[in-house]
Design an enzyme around this catalytic site. Structure first.
Site, PDB file in Angstrom:
ATOM      1  N   HIS A   1       0.829  -1.201   0.000  1.00 52.88           N
ATOM      2  CA  HIS A   1       0.000   0.000   0.000  1.00 52.88           C
ATOM      3  C   HIS A   1       0.872   1.263   0.000  1.00 52.88           C
ATOM      4  O   HIS A   1       0.689   2.156  -0.841  1.00 52.88           O
ATOM      5  CB  HIS A   1      -0.921  -0.019   1.224  1.00 52.88           C
ATOM      6  CG  HIS A   1      -1.791   1.182   1.365  1.00 52.88           C
ATOM      7  ND1 HIS A   1      -3.085   1.224   0.898  1.00 52.88           N
ATOM      8  CD2 HIS A   1      -1.551   2.407   1.912  1.00 52.88           C
ATOM      9  CE1 HIS A   1      -3.601   2.407   1.152  1.00 52.88           C
ATOM     10  NE2 HIS A   1      -2.691   3.149   1.775  1.00 52.88           N
ATOM     11  N   GLU A   2       1.792   1.334   0.934  1.00 50.30           N
ATOM     12  CA  GLU A   2       2.618   2.549   1.037  1.00 50.30           C
ATOM     13  C   GLU A   2       3.491   2.694  -0.208  1.00 50.30           C
ATOM     14  O   GLU A   2       3.681   3.798  -0.712  1.00 50.30           O
ATOM     15  CB  GLU A   2       3.473   2.533   2.300  1.00 50.30           C
ATOM     16  CG  GLU A   2       2.695   2.306   3.605  1.00 50.30           C
ATOM     17  CD  GLU A   2       1.512   3.238   3.818  1.00 50.30           C
ATOM     18  OE1 GLU A   2       1.537   4.363   3.283  1.00 50.30           O
ATOM     19  OE2 GLU A   2       0.551   2.831   4.510  1.00 50.30           O
TER      20      GLU A   2
HETATM   21 ZN   LIG Z   1      -2.646   5.128   2.326  1.00 51.23          ZN
END
Ligand SMILES: [Zn+2]
Length: 878
Positions: free
Chosen positions: A304-305
């Site tokens: 995600h990051e």
């Molecule tokens: Zn995020």
């Protein structure tokens, strides 16, 4: 402590900044209590802003030491500085330079926003508005600047110095015990993506070559001695980089990609450009300390990051109302990544469980808001399941509507058209309109209104005409009669009662998808030889509540024969939900229905358990008490729900006992099998532990013996913790002995003790409130660490419905006290904890009154933070 009545910020009031900052040069001299920050800002008037406007920079808790404009110190009457802003009454109508010197105390920063220290490590958190706690700035996401950062610190205290972008130079500060490093980030970014780190950290690294031929060094920094626990996260970064190239054509754009794990962190992780800072819970993993769930979460959050590098960093948000633009989109991207890494069907089930557990109740309560909110008092309170998870569902529906090829083309267009800018939801949809020629204005409604839509479906079969009709009607909670209907993609099919699929078609179903875009509509299928069962919203194709007239027999047909795995699981869930809600409401118990359900699960296990254990574990896991409460909707009695769920688990455990015991044998790993965190090994463990849970529900004695044996033999945390969790539900000596042994074994492991706190917080018994109060004095517990607070008090409020909602109000009192105790030091985490009160109006009258009085007690407290005051006011409103 600040007391404020915060102004409400409204989307409709947006206007561009009057000034822009092209370049930022920061010189940060780190010191535990006396950090000096010198910021040199290259400013100019914004052609899109107002001419001759004063320059108003944001600040928060800052001490101004010096101020120069174009090298000249400013006269005191030309500016006004206080803790929350710096105003220059008149600035040149041409490019100019401002130099600002501020002083900070990172050690005193318990809010964990801005620059703070975590276990002695200097680190930062700037989203949403933490950068203004480092220097005065135009702290808004539509002001993008190129940063050069010089970081200086005592070498012994902080041998590692990290910034955004690429390393430029480093060296000793002559004549001192200090050293420095200079970092340059060539890509313009908003201040919320700024980060720096300084500390004693171990490093693990590996190289990666992008599809564009760039050699990248990926590194993960962790507490000294924990490098061996970063291997899985490091591997996940590499897989994320490769996947984003393959799936979205996005390559990484710097020479280094650094991830730093810190122990005190308000959220999961932060996507600062080139320097992601993580809650160590989502980096550190070893077989002995992390469960399969932890491994999966690490993989998902690392991804995600990393994916934010494009969806969030290269293309950022114009304002915080557009938060879903980066979050919903990036959650969608990480869900797709995890689905490709694991089982797509099982992952989809996990996504929907999460959405229903967190977002549906939020959308039905006083904190409901649109995916793109129209106003806020405190933006930190809008990092919600609605913005993230419902936001991801909107992106998923868009892909379902236009198809995968057009979706990918639209994403390419979005990145190309908006690279290096701050975008809006409209910009996002425009890219898809451009590549498809479709008008998405009506689809955009999904972003605008709160509440979970309902779709009622009625099926009828005409045996003579051999036609099958499906009538649909959509409604939206709280939407007026003038509200336009939503565009709802419904993936569907017809299933035959004898097993084979019916080969029927309606001209309006394309690639298995029917688009409901009117309030009511009807589909007619021709040449249907026998009455079918409709399989609706396959793969959960839209985030709605479905009301259908299917009976248990029809649902059993779907469980047996639906080619869509998600709907097979959904059929089992709906049957279980029907049985539990009937009992909890005091309706006549359906003995026969429960027996049929047990029989169907038995047949399913015989045929398929070993073929796909991860999926079978999902089939066996009943809907949660929260799911039942959400289904009942009003006058909720958590004790009645818990009792209904306990009874059904007991019935399954008793009815399936022999099969479950055999399965446990068949799924056991041969001694000496090396641990693997992969999806298939994790799936076998999940099914084996689901079996343990049900056996223990029906037979405490057998459950105790099995759990104790499993703990004794466990070679990994998943099995050890599952044994402990099963024992935790069985009161007695064995439980207390196992808890004590676990605490002793992991005395030096804070992240493992979090699991121990959580398991005890979730015990559904009278003594739990007292137990939690004792644990709050445990040496491993600390109110200053968000992970500890979430494990103990968060688990209690969110995952122990009977004890949090005790009829005598003792559960509410405990959480209210914790919220108030925390508010002075970390309002963001205090406010998050308080959201557990969200569903209070749906409770039965006695508990409703208790919850309301706890809420009113919080709100009446003097000196509340803006964060807690905002949640409190909204929870009580309406
Ligand atoms: Zn995020």
């Amino acid at each position: 402590m600040r007391t404020e009545t915060p102004p409400t910020v409204r989307l409709e009031d947006y206007r561009p900044s009057d000034h822009l900052i092209d370049r930022v040069e920061l010189d940060v001299r780190l010191d535990p209590h006396d950090t000096r920050v010198s910021a040199t800002l290259a400013l100019r008037p914004n052609p899109a802003g107002r001419a001759h406007a004063p320059l108003v920079l944001d600040g928060d808790d800052l001490t101004l030491l010096g101020l120069e404009l174009d090298g000249q110190a400013l006269a005191p009457d030309t500016f006004r500085a206080d803790a929350s802003s710096l105003t220059l009454h008149a600035v040149p109508q041409r490019p100019f330079t401002l130099r600002i010197e501020t002083r900070l105390d990172p050690t005193a920063n318990t809010r964990l926003m801005g620059l703070y220290r975590s276990n002695g490590v200097y680190c930062t958190q700037c989203e949403a508005d933490g950068f203004r706690r480092i220097t005065y700035f135009l702290d808004r996401p539509d002001v993008l600047s190129v940063y050069t950062t010089r970081i200086e610190a005592e070498r012994a205290a902080a041998p590692v110095l990290l910034g955004n972008g690429n390393p430029v130079e480093a060296g000793a500060v002559a004549g001192t015990d200090r050293h420095y490093a200079v970092w340059h980030d060539p890509l313009p970014k908003p201040a919320y993506l700024f980060a720096l780190v300084g500390g004693r950290l171990d490093r693990v690294a590996k190289g990666f070559t992008t599809m564009e031929g760039r050699a990248v060094e990926i590194a993960i920094y962790v507490e000294p001695g924990k490098g061996d626990r970063a291997a899985y996260a490091l591997d996940a970064v590499e897989r994320s980089m490769a996947w984003d190239e393959r799936a979205f054509g996005r390559a990484y754009d710097l020479d280094v990609f650094n991830v730093v794990a810190v122990s005190d962190f308000n959220m999961g992780a932060m996507e600062n450009k080139g320097l992601n800072i993580f809650n160590d819970k989502f980096v550190l993993a070893s077989p002995d300390t992390a469960t399969d769930t932890d491994y999966a979460a690490i993989e998902a959050i690392i991804a995600h990051e990393y994916f934010h590098n494009w969806s969030g960093n290269r293309v950022t948000c114009r304002d915080w109302f557009q938060l879903c633009l980066k979050e919903g989109l990036t959650v969608f991207r990480d869900q797709e990544f995890s689905s490709d890494m694991r089982s797509r069907a099982v992952h989809r089930i996990a996504e929907v469980r999460n959405l229903r557990a967190r977002q549906f109740p939020e959308d039905a309560g006083p904190l409901a808001h649109p995916v793109r909110p129209k106003q806020y008092a405190e933006i930190n309170n809008f990092y919600t399941a609605t913005v993230y998870e419902k936001g991801a569902e909107i992106v998923r529906m868009l892909r379902t509507l236009i198809g995968e090829t057009a979706f990918r083309a639209g994403m390419d267009r979005y990145f190309a058209d908006n690279d290096g800018t701050a975008a809006t939801v409209e910009d996002f949809l425009e890219a898809f309109e451009a590549v498809t020629g479709r008008d998405l204005a009506r689809f955009a409604e999904w972003y605008e209104r709160p509440g979970t839509p309902r779709v009622a479906v009625f099926g009828s079969y005409d045996a003579a005409a051999k036609t099958y009709r499906l009538a649909f009607r959509q409604t939206r909670p709280g939407a007026g009669a003038d509200a336009p209907p939503l565009v709802i993609p419904i993936r569907l099919g017809l299933v035959g009662t004898d097993g084979p699929l019916i080969d029927a078609a309606s001209g309006r179903v394309e690639d298995g998808v029917f688009v409901l875009d009117a309030a009511e509509d009807t589909l007619i299928f021709e040449n249907v030889a026998a009455e079918p069962v409709p399989s609706l919203f396959r793969g959960f194709s839209a985030p709605v509540r479905v009301e259908s007239t299917l009976d248990a027999a029809a649902r059993l047909t779907l469980l047996r024969h639906d080619p869509d795995s998600f709907n097979r699981w959904e059929a089992a869930q709906r049957i279980a939900l029907g049985l539990m809600t009937a009992q909890a409401r005091g309706d006549a118990p359906e003995e026969a229905g429960a027996d049929d359900f047990v029989g169907a699960l038995g047949a399913f296990l015989d045929g398929e358990a070993l073929r796909d254990p991860a999926f079978a574990a999902q089939i066996l896991a009943l809907p949660s008490e929260g799911d039942v409460a959400d289904e009942i909707g009003t006058e909720i009695d958590p004790d009645a729900i818990a009792s209904a769920r306990r009874d059904l688990r007991r019935r399954l455990g008793a009815g399936l006992r022999a099969r479950l015991l055999t399965l446990r044998e068949e799924l056991a790993e041969p001694a000496g099998t090396p641990f693997s965190p992969d999806a298939s090994a994790a799936g076998r463990r999940a099914l084996r532990n689901a079996a343990l849970d049900l056996i223990a529900a029906a037979d405490a004695e057998a459950g105790t013996a099995l759990a104790q044996a499993q703990i004794a033999a466990a070679t990994n945390m998943t099995d050890r913790l599952a044994g402990l969790a099963a024992l935790a539900l069985l009161p007695g000596e064995a439980r207390e002995a196992a808890l004590a042994a676990f605490a002793e074994r992991y005395a030096g492991e804070p992240l493992v003790l979090d699991k121990w706190f959580a398991i005890q917080a979730m015990i559904p018994e009278d003594g739990t409130v007292a137990r939690i109060r004792r644990l709050q004095d445990h040496p491993a517990f600390a109110m200053t660490n968000p992970n500890r607070v979430r494990s103990l008090v968060g688990s209690f409020s969110l995952a122990n419905p009977t004890q949090f909602n005790r009829a005598d109000g003792a559960g509410y009192a405990l959480v209210a006290e914790t919220v108030l105790a925390l508010d002075g030091t970390n309002p963001q985490v205090a406010a998050r904890l308080m959201t557990a009160f969200g569903p209070w109006r749906r409770l039965e009258p006695g508990r409703r009154a208790q919850a309301e009085s706890a809420l009113r007690r919080i709100v009446a407290t003097q000196g509340l933070s803006r964060d807690v005051a905002d949640i409190g006011t909204r929870s009580l409103a309406g």
